[in-house]
Design a protein around this motif. Structure first.
Motif, PDB file in Angstrom:
ATOM      1  N   ILE A  47      17.459  53.413  25.747  1.00 25.14           N
ATOM      2  CA  ILE A  47      18.079  51.802  25.332  1.00 25.14           C
ATOM      3  C   ILE A  47      18.099  51.926  26.586  1.00 25.14           C
ATOM      4  CG2 ILE A  47      20.563  50.911  25.194  1.00 25.14           C
ATOM      5  CD1 ILE A  47      19.983  52.744  22.306  1.00 25.14           C
ATOM      6  N   SER A  48      18.550  52.573  28.375  1.00 26.41           N
ATOM      7  CA  SER A  48      18.481  51.487  29.159  1.00 26.41           C
ATOM      8  C   SER A  48      17.793  51.283  30.023  1.00 26.41           C
ATOM      9  CB  SER A  48      19.008  53.350  30.010  1.00 26.41           C
ATOM     10  OG  SER A  48      19.850  53.971  29.686  1.00 26.41           O
ATOM     11  N   ILE A  54      12.876  45.843  30.794  1.00 22.51           N
ATOM     12  CA  ILE A  54      12.292  44.429  29.784  1.00 22.51           C
ATOM     13  C   ILE A  54      12.709  43.267  29.760  1.00 22.51           C
ATOM     14  CG2 ILE A  54      11.613  44.440  27.147  1.00 22.51           C
ATOM     15  CD1 ILE A  54      10.528  46.892  27.271  1.00 22.51           C
ATOM     16  N   LEU A  55      14.310  43.567  28.839  1.00 20.62           N
ATOM     17  CA  LEU A  55      16.177  42.620  29.413  1.00 20.62           C
ATOM     18  C   LEU A  55      15.502  41.972  30.231  1.00 20.62           C
ATOM     19  CD1 LEU A  55      17.906  44.345  26.248  1.00 20.62           C
ATOM     20  CD2 LEU A  55      14.982  42.662  25.813  1.00 20.62           C
ATOM     21  N   THR A  56      16.249  42.451  31.435  1.00 21.70           N
ATOM     22  CA  THR A  56      16.438  41.702  32.534  1.00 21.70           C
ATOM     23  C   THR A  56      15.553  41.775  33.825  1.00 21.70           C
ATOM     24  OG1 THR A  56      16.538  43.724  34.133  1.00 21.70           O
ATOM     25  CG2 THR A  56      18.320  43.415  33.181  1.00 21.70           C
ATOM     26  N   ARG A  57      14.097  41.793  33.210  1.00 26.98           N
ATOM     27  CA  ARG A  57      12.758  41.084  34.103  1.00 26.98           C
ATOM     28  C   ARG A  57      12.214  39.898  33.768  1.00 26.98           C
ATOM     29  NH1 ARG A  57       9.416  46.622  35.733  1.00 26.98           N
ATOM     30  NH2 ARG A  57      11.281  47.195  37.238  1.00 26.98           N
ATOM     31  N   SER A  58      12.169  39.791  31.706  1.00 31.10           N
ATOM     32  CA  SER A  58      11.766  38.437  31.501  1.00 31.10           C
ATOM     33  C   SER A  58      12.819  38.266  29.619  1.00 31.10           C
ATOM     34  CB  SER A  58      10.908  39.209  30.883  1.00 31.10           C
ATOM     35  OG  SER A  58      10.641  40.294  29.519  1.00 31.10           O
ATOM     36  N   GLU A  59      12.169  37.507  29.068  1.00 30.50           N
ATOM     37  CA  GLU A  59      13.371  37.767  27.734  1.00 30.50           C
ATOM     38  C   GLU A  59      12.766  38.593  26.288  1.00 30.50           C
ATOM     39  OE1 GLU A  59      10.842  33.940  24.861  1.00 30.50           O
ATOM     40  OE2 GLU A  59      10.397  33.719  26.684  1.00 30.50           O
ATOM     41  N   SER A  60      13.365  38.027  25.629  1.00 30.81           N
ATOM     42  CA  SER A  60      13.899  39.631  24.863  1.00 30.81           C
ATOM     43  C   SER A  60      12.198  38.869  23.976  1.00 30.81           C
ATOM     44  CB  SER A  60      15.097  39.514  23.839  1.00 30.81           C
ATOM     45  OG  SER A  60      14.628  40.299  22.614  1.00 30.81           O
ATOM     46  N   PRO A  61      11.579  40.209  23.860  1.00 34.17           N
ATOM     47  CA  PRO A  61      10.289  40.476  23.701  1.00 34.17           C
ATOM     48  C   PRO A  61      10.128  40.343  22.089  1.00 34.17           C
ATOM     49  CG  PRO A  61      10.782  42.664  23.946  1.00 34.17           C
ATOM     50  CD  PRO A  61      11.948  41.749  24.682  1.00 34.17           C
ATOM     51  N   ALA A  62       9.091  40.391  21.461  1.00 28.93           N
ATOM     52  CA  ALA A  62       9.826  39.577  19.751  1.00 28.93           C
ATOM     53  C   ALA A  62       9.350  40.963  19.117  1.00 28.93           C
ATOM     54  CB  ALA A  62       8.415  39.139  19.295  1.00 28.93           C
ATOM     55  N   GLU A  63       8.825  42.085  20.472  1.00 30.85           N
ATOM     56  CA  GLU A  63       8.176  43.190  19.589  1.00 30.85           C
ATOM     57  C   GLU A  63       8.291  44.265  20.011  1.00 30.85           C
ATOM     58  OE1 GLU A  63       3.862  42.557  17.956  1.00 30.85           O
ATOM     59  OE2 GLU A  63       4.956  41.838  16.318  1.00 30.85           O
ATOM     60  N   ILE A  64       8.184  45.724  19.481  1.00 32.82           N
ATOM     61  CA  ILE A  64       8.265  46.914  21.079  1.00 32.82           C
ATOM     62  C   ILE A  64       7.083  47.744  20.038  1.00 32.82           C
ATOM     63  CG2 ILE A  64       8.999  48.599  21.988  1.00 32.82           C
ATOM     64  CD1 ILE A  64      10.944  46.668  23.289  1.00 32.82           C
ATOM     65  N   ILE A  65       6.177  47.930  20.447  1.00 29.95           N
ATOM     66  CA  ILE A  65       5.364  48.972  19.950  1.00 29.95           C
ATOM     67  C   ILE A  65       5.097  49.738  20.584  1.00 29.95           C
ATOM     68  CG2 ILE A  65       2.599  49.702  19.710  1.00 29.95           C
ATOM     69  CD1 ILE A  65       1.898  46.428  19.708  1.00 29.95           C
ATOM     70  N   CYS A  66       5.361  50.989  19.809  1.00 29.49           N
ATOM     71  CA  CYS A  66       6.098  52.688  20.222  1.00 29.49           C
ATOM     72  C   CYS A  66       5.506  53.585  19.377  1.00 29.49           C
ATOM     73  CB  CYS A  66       7.395  53.004  20.344  1.00 29.49           C
ATOM     74  SG  CYS A  66       8.429  52.969  19.487  1.00 29.49           S
ATOM     75  N   ASP A  67       5.462  54.692  19.989  1.00 28.42           N
ATOM     76  CA  ASP A  67       4.942  55.994  18.611  1.00 28.42           C
ATOM     77  C   ASP A  67       6.072  56.521  17.293  1.00 28.42           C
ATOM     78  OD1 ASP A  67       6.672  57.757  20.087  1.00 28.42           O
ATOM     79  OD2 ASP A  67       4.452  59.072  21.066  1.00 28.42           O
ATOM     80  N   ASN A  68       5.810  57.337  16.903  1.00 26.92           N
ATOM     81  CA  ASN A  68       6.723  57.828  15.961  1.00 26.92           C
ATOM     82  C   ASN A  68       8.099  58.659  16.609  1.00 26.92           C
ATOM     83  OD1 ASN A  68       7.460  56.805  13.764  1.00 26.92           O
ATOM     84  ND2 ASN A  68       6.420  58.769  12.377  1.00 26.92           N
TER      85      ASN A  68
END
Length: 144
Positions: A47-48, A54-68
């Motif tokens: 979360i941090s 991500i949030l402080t550098r650009s607009e909120s992304p529509a999606e984030i790809i990560c592992d499970n």
């Protein structure tokens, strides 16, 4: 935030009356890779990381790809992403295209780290930010 900007632009009479184009927020065409080296990754660190990188550098992304991993699909992380309107896409058989993107990104990062480090392989955590910067500032063309 994206929806709010679109609604605001559509309600602005002067913008709609005096312009022949629809005003919409800029969307990224190419995904960006964000990474950081951690000894242990817990939900709070994820979360941090999202807040700071991500949030402080650009607009909120529509999606984030990560592992499970449990730190990405845990309740705190998913609730946080839902509050920001971010869809978490995990690399599982249901999303084979996400796995391909993540693996391709990992391959680029690892190869660039190997090229930069040579015999000093233990220093990869210090070089990671430079490799990511180089990847993000390099122009890319779609293939296929």
């Amino acid at each position: 935030m994206r929806k709010d900007a679109m609604i605001y632009a559509q309600k602005c009479d002067a913008s709609q009356r005096h312009s022949n184009i629809l005003h919409q927020p800029l969307e990224r065409i190419h995904p960006t890779i964000e990474a950081e080296a951690f000894a242990q990754v817990r939900e709070q660190k994820v979360i941090s990381f999202i807040k700071q990188n991500i949030l402080t550098r650009s607009e909120s992304p529509a999606e984030i790809i990560c592992d499970n991993g449990s730190q990405f699909i845990g309740k705190r992380t998913t609730d946080f992403c839902a509050a920001w309107g971010i869809k978490m896409i995990t690399c599982i058989p249901v999303h084979p295209q996400a796995n391909g993107q993540a693996e391709s990104s990992n391959k680029i990062i690892v190869n660039n780290l190997k090229n930069n480090l040579g015999t000093k392989k233990g220093k990869w955590a210090k070089e990671l930010s430079f490799v990511l910067w180089a990847d993000q500032t390099t122009s890319k063309n779609a293939t296929g």
